[in-house]
Design a protein around this motif. Structure first.
Motif, mmCIF file in Angstrom:
data_model
loop_
_atom_site.group_PDB
_atom_site.id
_atom_site.type_symbol
_atom_site.label_atom_id
_atom_site.label_comp_id
_atom_site.label_asym_id
_atom_site.label_seq_id
_atom_site.Cartn_x
_atom_site.Cartn_y
_atom_site.Cartn_z
ATOM 1 N N LYS A 1 8.181 7.417 -0.661
ATOM 2 C CA LYS A 1 7.913 6.425 0.031
ATOM 3 C C LYS A 1 8.354 4.878 -0.678
ATOM 4 O O LYS A 1 8.550 4.295 0.080
ATOM 5 C CB LYS A 1 6.228 6.377 -0.165
ATOM 6 C CG LYS A 1 5.342 7.896 0.328
ATOM 7 C CD LYS A 1 4.283 7.910 -0.284
ATOM 8 C CE LYS A 1 3.422 8.954 0.223
ATOM 9 N NZ LYS A 1 2.608 7.953 1.774
ATOM 10 N N LEU A 2 8.786 4.887 -1.360
ATOM 11 C CA LEU A 2 9.603 4.402 -1.989
ATOM 12 C C LEU A 2 10.564 3.576 -1.853
ATOM 13 O O LEU A 2 10.942 2.312 -0.711
ATOM 14 C CB LEU A 2 9.994 4.167 -3.397
ATOM 15 C CG LEU A 2 9.391 3.714 -4.213
ATOM 16 C CD1 LEU A 2 9.427 4.508 -5.730
ATOM 17 C CD2 LEU A 2 8.364 3.070 -4.341
ATOM 18 N N LEU B 1 5.327 -3.402 -6.059
ATOM 19 C CA LEU B 1 5.483 -1.769 -6.457
ATOM 20 C C LEU B 1 3.754 -1.380 -5.601
ATOM 21 O O LEU B 1 3.832 -0.193 -5.386
ATOM 22 C CB LEU B 1 5.337 -1.346 -7.391
ATOM 23 C CG LEU B 1 7.113 -1.703 -7.768
ATOM 24 C CD1 LEU B 1 7.844 -1.492 -9.238
ATOM 25 C CD2 LEU B 1 7.977 -0.869 -6.426
ATOM 26 N N GLU B 2 2.757 -1.785 -6.511
ATOM 27 C CA GLU B 2 1.291 -1.439 -6.603
ATOM 28 C C GLU B 2 1.315 -1.276 -5.258
ATOM 29 O O GLU B 2 -0.299 -0.711 -5.519
ATOM 30 C CB GLU B 2 0.729 -2.300 -7.200
ATOM 31 C CG GLU B 2 0.441 -1.656 -8.481
ATOM 32 C CD GLU B 2 -0.690 -2.088 -9.688
ATOM 33 O OE1 GLU B 2 -1.069 -1.507 -10.463
ATOM 34 O OE2 GLU B 2 -1.085 -3.130 -9.533
ATOM 35 N N THR B 3 1.335 -2.002 -4.318
ATOM 36 C CA THR B 3 1.149 -2.733 -2.926
ATOM 37 C C THR B 3 1.332 -1.255 -2.180
ATOM 38 O O THR B 3 0.746 -0.654 -0.543
ATOM 39 C CB THR B 3 1.631 -3.372 -2.121
ATOM 40 O OG1 THR B 3 2.972 -3.523 -1.518
ATOM 41 C CG2 THR B 3 0.728 -5.113 -2.879
ATOM 42 N N VAL B 4 2.501 -0.738 -2.577
ATOM 43 C CA VAL B 4 2.481 0.809 -1.587
ATOM 44 C C VAL B 4 1.770 1.555 -1.875
ATOM 45 O O VAL B 4 1.069 2.197 -3.055
ATOM 46 C CB VAL B 4 4.249 0.715 -2.084
ATOM 47 C CG1 VAL B 4 4.622 2.147 -1.645
ATOM 48 C CG2 VAL B 4 5.391 0.138 -1.725
ATOM 49 N N ILE C 1 -0.326 2.138 -11.262
ATOM 50 C CA ILE C 1 -0.248 1.447 -11.842
ATOM 51 C C ILE C 1 1.262 1.687 -13.245
ATOM 52 O O ILE C 1 2.438 1.599 -13.396
ATOM 53 C CB ILE C 1 -1.202 0.842 -13.066
ATOM 54 C CG1 ILE C 1 -1.872 0.050 -12.871
ATOM 55 C CG2 ILE C 1 -0.930 1.000 -15.207
ATOM 56 C CD1 ILE C 1 -3.262 0.216 -13.417
ATOM 57 N N LYS C 2 1.421 4.070 -13.022
ATOM 58 C CA LYS C 2 2.045 4.142 -14.090
ATOM 59 C C LYS C 2 3.287 4.057 -13.349
ATOM 60 O O LYS C 2 4.553 4.229 -13.954
ATOM 61 C CB LYS C 2 1.605 5.536 -14.674
ATOM 62 C CG LYS C 2 0.646 6.037 -15.556
ATOM 63 C CD LYS C 2 0.125 7.253 -15.794
ATOM 64 C CE LYS C 2 -0.166 7.657 -17.110
ATOM 65 N NZ LYS C 2 -0.665 8.003 -17.932
ATOM 66 N N ILE C 3 3.546 4.684 -12.194
ATOM 67 C CA ILE C 3 4.840 5.009 -11.431
ATOM 68 C C ILE C 3 5.322 3.126 -11.694
ATOM 69 O O ILE C 3 6.413 2.950 -11.384
ATOM 70 C CB ILE C 3 4.170 5.064 -9.640
ATOM 71 C CG1 ILE C 3 3.982 6.790 -10.127
ATOM 72 C CG2 ILE C 3 5.709 5.269 -9.070
ATOM 73 C CD1 ILE C 3 3.632 7.133 -8.625
ATOM 74 N N ALA C 4 4.742 2.452 -11.065
ATOM 75 C CA ALA C 4 4.626 1.054 -10.702
ATOM 76 C C ALA C 4 5.774 0.040 -12.129
ATOM 77 O O ALA C 4 6.603 0.019 -12.491
ATOM 78 C CB ALA C 4 3.693 -0.077 -10.939
ATOM 79 N N THR D 1 5.665 1.380 12.459
ATOM 80 C CA THR D 1 4.549 0.544 12.059
ATOM 81 C C THR D 1 3.148 1.045 12.778
ATOM 82 O O THR D 1 2.627 0.800 12.216
ATOM 83 C CB THR D 1 4.522 -0.730 11.344
ATOM 84 O OG1 THR D 1 4.458 -1.907 12.250
ATOM 85 C CG2 THR D 1 5.516 -0.959 10.663
ATOM 86 N N GLN D 2 3.431 1.662 13.879
ATOM 87 C CA GLN D 2 2.474 1.963 15.122
ATOM 88 C C GLN D 2 1.357 1.900 14.127
ATOM 89 O O GLN D 2 0.024 1.888 14.630
ATOM 90 C CB GLN D 2 2.469 2.223 16.088
ATOM 91 C CG GLN D 2 2.256 2.423 17.089
ATOM 92 C CD GLN D 2 2.798 2.780 18.623
ATOM 93 O OE1 GLN D 2 3.743 3.549 18.814
ATOM 94 N NE2 GLN D 2 2.648 2.063 19.709
ATOM 95 N N LEU D 3 1.456 3.392 13.051
ATOM 96 C CA LEU D 3 -0.004 4.324 12.772
ATOM 97 C C LEU D 3 0.211 3.766 11.588
ATOM 98 O O LEU D 3 -1.073 4.511 10.975
ATOM 99 C CB LEU D 3 0.930 5.553 13.110
ATOM 100 C CG LEU D 3 0.509 5.811 14.873
ATOM 101 C CD1 LEU D 3 0.976 7.765 14.335
ATOM 102 C CD2 LEU D 3 -0.768 5.665 15.591
ATOM 103 N N GLN D 4 0.243 2.787 10.972
ATOM 104 C CA GLN D 4 0.056 2.164 9.368
ATOM 105 C C GLN D 4 -1.470 1.450 9.216
ATOM 106 O O GLN D 4 -1.518 1.177 9.796
ATOM 107 C CB GLN D 4 1.227 0.858 9.604
ATOM 108 C CG GLN D 4 1.201 0.981 7.478
ATOM 109 C CD GLN D 4 2.551 -0.204 7.428
ATOM 110 O OE1 GLN D 4 3.184 -0.399 8.246
ATOM 111 N NE2 GLN D 4 2.173 -0.577 6.340
ATOM 112 N N GLY D 5 -2.004 2.489 8.004
ATOM 113 C CA GLY D 5 -2.859 2.109 7.694
ATOM 114 C C GLY D 5 -4.227 2.712 8.043
ATOM 115 O O GLY D 5 -5.678 2.567 8.072
#
Length: 188
Positions: free
Chosen positions: A94-95, A113-116, A121-124, A162-166
């Motif tokens: 993902k990153l 980072l948190e928007t990914v 929080i921990k990973i960021a 990004t066609q299917l993003q979200g």
């Protein structure tokens, strides 16, 4: 400075495709002082390792060749192999997909980072902390100089959309040839 047990194990997982590089070999190389971080692998020569236990000329050659061939391992696998705390294979994918390069990732803010997707929080915090440590910055710089893949390839970038993003999809029913677990984890 020696690699921690966790980092040694991570190195073995990352480099499981390298002929001759397993847990015992990594431990041997660390104990002999030949490697201190991932980048040291790319400086190894046959002459340095041929005298080690269970390392005949062919084994040493295969290991050095395998390490050189590992420069083609995709960015997301290399990112996973860096041993950033809480960054497993899925998070590394993902990153890599989001930031496209180690440079962009290293410059990311905590908020960014948190928007990914799936980054909390921990990973960021862990990613930010990793790139604050001089030893890690030097190692990444050396890996770049060695030619290790630290950005998505043009081929990987050309296949992104990004066609299917979200959007979210619900899959139900009985599938005879694909397990529901595979459907859930598929990034395709």
């Amino acid at each position: 400075l020696h690699l921690s047990i966790r980092r040694q194990r991570q190195m073995c997982i990352r480099d499981r495709d390298i002929e001759g590089l397993g847990g015992e070999t990594v431990a041997l190389l660390v104990n002999e002082g030949l490697i201190h971080d991932y980048a040291d692998l790319y400086d190894l020569t046959t002459d340095q390792i041929i005298h080690l236990d269970r390392m005949a000329e062919k084994s040493a050659d295969n290991l050095v060749s395998g390490v050189q061939a590992s420069k083609d391992i995709p960015f997301e696998r290399v990112l996973f192999g860096l041993g950033i705390r809480y960054v497993g294979e899925t998070v590394a994918k993902k990153l890599a997909k989001h930031y496209k390069s180690i440079q962009a990732l290293s410059e990311a803010s905590f908020e960014d980072l948190e928007t990914v997707d799936e980054i909390g929080i921990k990973i960021a915090e862990s990613v930010i902390e990793f790139f604050k440590i001089d030893v890690n910055i030097r190692m990444v710089s050396r890996l770049i100089l060695c030619g290790v893949q630290l950005e998505l390839s043009e081929e990987a970038l050309s296949n992104q959309t990004t066609q299917l993003q979200g959007l979210r999809f619900v899959v139900s029913g009985v599938f005879e040839t694909v397990s529901s677990c595979l459907l859930y984890t598929s990034d395709a």
